[in-house]
Design an enzyme around this catalytic site. Structure first.
Site, PDB file in Angstrom:
ATOM      1  CG  ASN A   9      -8.180  -8.976   1.514  1.00 14.70           C
ATOM      2  OD1 ASN A   9      -7.073  -8.446   1.498  1.00 14.70           O
ATOM      3  ND2 ASN A   9      -8.455 -10.042   2.231  1.00 14.70           N
ATOM      4  CB  THR A  65      -2.097 -10.077  -0.819  1.00 12.13           C
ATOM      5  OG1 THR A  65      -1.753  -9.303   0.323  1.00 12.13           O
ATOM      6  CG2 THR A  65      -2.739 -11.376  -0.371  1.00 12.13           C
ATOM      7  CG  ASP A 122      -0.586  -7.455   3.550  1.00 12.14           C
ATOM      8  OD1 ASP A 122       0.474  -7.182   4.138  1.00 12.14           O
ATOM      9  OD2 ASP A 122      -1.254  -6.610   2.929  1.00 12.14           O
ATOM     10  CG  MET A 143       5.592  -3.328   4.147  1.00 12.55           C
ATOM     11  SD  MET A 143       5.527  -3.273   2.340  1.00 12.55           S
ATOM     12  CE  MET A 143       4.103  -2.206   2.123  1.00 12.55           C
ATOM     13  N   GLY A 144       2.440  -4.809   7.034  1.00 14.87           N
ATOM     14  CA  GLY A 144       1.347  -5.604   7.591  1.00 14.87           C
ATOM     15  C   GLY A 144       0.439  -4.710   8.405  1.00 14.87           C
ATOM     16  CD  GLU A 159       2.649  -1.292   7.059  1.00 13.22           C
ATOM     17  OE1 GLU A 159       3.424  -0.376   6.720  1.00 13.22           O
ATOM     18  OE2 GLU A 159       1.932  -1.920   6.257  1.00 13.22           O
ATOM     19  NE  ARG A 215       4.593  -3.137  -2.812  1.00 18.55           N
ATOM     20  CZ  ARG A 215       3.764  -2.139  -2.570  1.00 18.55           C
ATOM     21  NH1 ARG A 215       3.025  -2.145  -1.469  1.00 18.55           N
ATOM     22  NH2 ARG A 215       3.644  -1.137  -3.415  1.00 18.55           N
TER      23      ARG A 215
END
Length: 384
Positions: free
Chosen positions: A105, A133, A135, A178-179, A234, A287
């Site tokens: 982003n 990403t 995410d 992760m996030g 997270e 990742r």
């Protein structure tokens, strides 16, 4: 044409596949020129620290798709108004005709700002964003390169932990993935329920957590005696809107850095319920893992890099490469361009309607994610 490619934000398992696509497409274009890469992203551009990849051997370039992290370096830096004229001066000094920024982003915002400034100054510069990403939170595109591999890691690692938890059901295993604001990766951990018989609860940042209810649900599921895996993002927050665990740090873009959520929840299980609990956090492995990378993800990351160069050489600018996906009767993905202003600083959250009862994932998500994770999922043997 001379081109410049840069990476922004956290690398993924397939970001270098996009870099390979950029380099090979430039070489195949019939428009020979210099191929530059910024060393450590925007930091390298500001310093004029560019790597010349023009004559790197084809053999080394072909190895990029199997190389984790970023082969040219990345950074987390929020650019200021004073930075953009410097960036434009560097692009002029190196006679850059096309600029490619591979990121999420915030990186797409940087890309958009460079494009706008180039237009205002009348500079003939093509600017194309390449999505990246884990995410999966970029708007417009069906999904982001990097997500499929992170989702595959989350799915298989969760299944492995679920098997362990059910084989020795004396404790609750809590896995933190992760996030920060979007739960796409953690949702993929629900695949464990399709691969094992272990009980599982899943918590995403899209829904605030009532700790009393969470503990009650954990106690109820644990009592069934099949083992229990709790997976959580997270960045999950309590009813007060504050992260359950906060490092007190902010990154280069001013985002709060979450961390320690699994340990916090695990401690609550021990103290409030009197049940043994074990916290796990793979962190960056989620990742960066090449062995767990999705072949679909790797292929699409490469294609996104190629498509960006082909679009720029055809005169396109001010856009990001996006993916259009068809899932029936079988999966296929195709590339298209979307204006940078539609994706810059926009964040696509996990659909709330895909979150059931606050801690389960709807079947619609599996139909969405399974093709991206890729085939070859294991069939575990369980005699219990």
């Amino acid at each position: 044409m001379n081109i410049l490619v840069a990476h922004g934000g956290g690398p993924t398992a397939v970001i270098n596949a996009s870099l390979q696509g950029v380099i090979e497409a430039a070489r195949d274009s019939g428009q020979p020129g210099k191929i530059y890469a910024a060393r450590f992203g925007a930091e390298g551009i500001l310093k004029g620290d560019l790597l010349d990849l023009t004559d790197v051997s084809a053999e080394r370039v072909s190895g990029l798709s199997m190389t984790p992290a970023s082969a040219i370096g990345s950074c987390r830096r929020k650019l200021t108004e004073a930075d953009f004229p410097i960036i434009l001066d560097v692009l002029k000094r190196f006679h850059i005709d096309a600029f490619f920024y591979n990121g999420g982003n915030d990186s797409m915002d940087t890309c958009s700002r460079v494009n706008e400034l180039a237009i205002r100054e009348g500079l003939d510069l093509r600017v194309i964003g390449i999505p990246k990403t884990m995410d999966n939170d970029l708007e417009v595109t069906d999904h982001c390169p990097g997500y499929g591999s992170a989702a595959r890691y989350a799915a298989l690692s969760s299944a492995e932990l679920a098997l362990d938890a059910s084989a020795l059901p004396i404790h609750v295993v809590v896995l933190e993935l992760m996030g920060r604001n979007a739960g796409w990766v953690t949702a993929a951990s629900a695949m464990a329920q399709r691969l094992t018989r272990c009980e599982q609860l899943i918590y995403l940042p899209e829904i605030r957590v009532d700790m009393d209810r969470m503990l009650a649900d954990i106690q109820d599921r644990y009592a069934k005696g099949h083992g229990l895996l709790v997976t959580l993002s997270e960045g999950i927050c309590g009813l007060d809107g504050k992260p359950l665990a906060d490092t007190g740090l902010v990154d280069g873009f001013g985002h709060v850095v979450p961390g320690g959520t699994a340990q916090f929840v695990s401690n609550q299980i021990i103290r409030e319920l009197g049940i043994k609990s074990h916290a796990e956090k793979p962190g960056l492995l989620g990742r960066a893992s090449i062995p767990y990378a999705s072949e679909v993800d790797r292929r699409e990351a490469y294609e996104a890099g190629r498509y960006a160069v082909e679009a720029a050489f055809a005169g396109q600018s001010g856009s990001m490469v996006a993916i259009r996906a068809v899932r029936e009767p079988e999966y296929s993905g195709s590339m298209f361009l979307t204006p940078l202003e539609k994706v810059a600083n926009a964040e696509k959250k996990f659909p709330r309607e895909w979150i059931l009862d606050g801690n389960q994932i709807a079947d619609e998500f599996f139909a969405y994610a399974e093709p991206l994770i890729g085939g070859g999922l294991p069939e575990y043997v369980d005699f219990r």
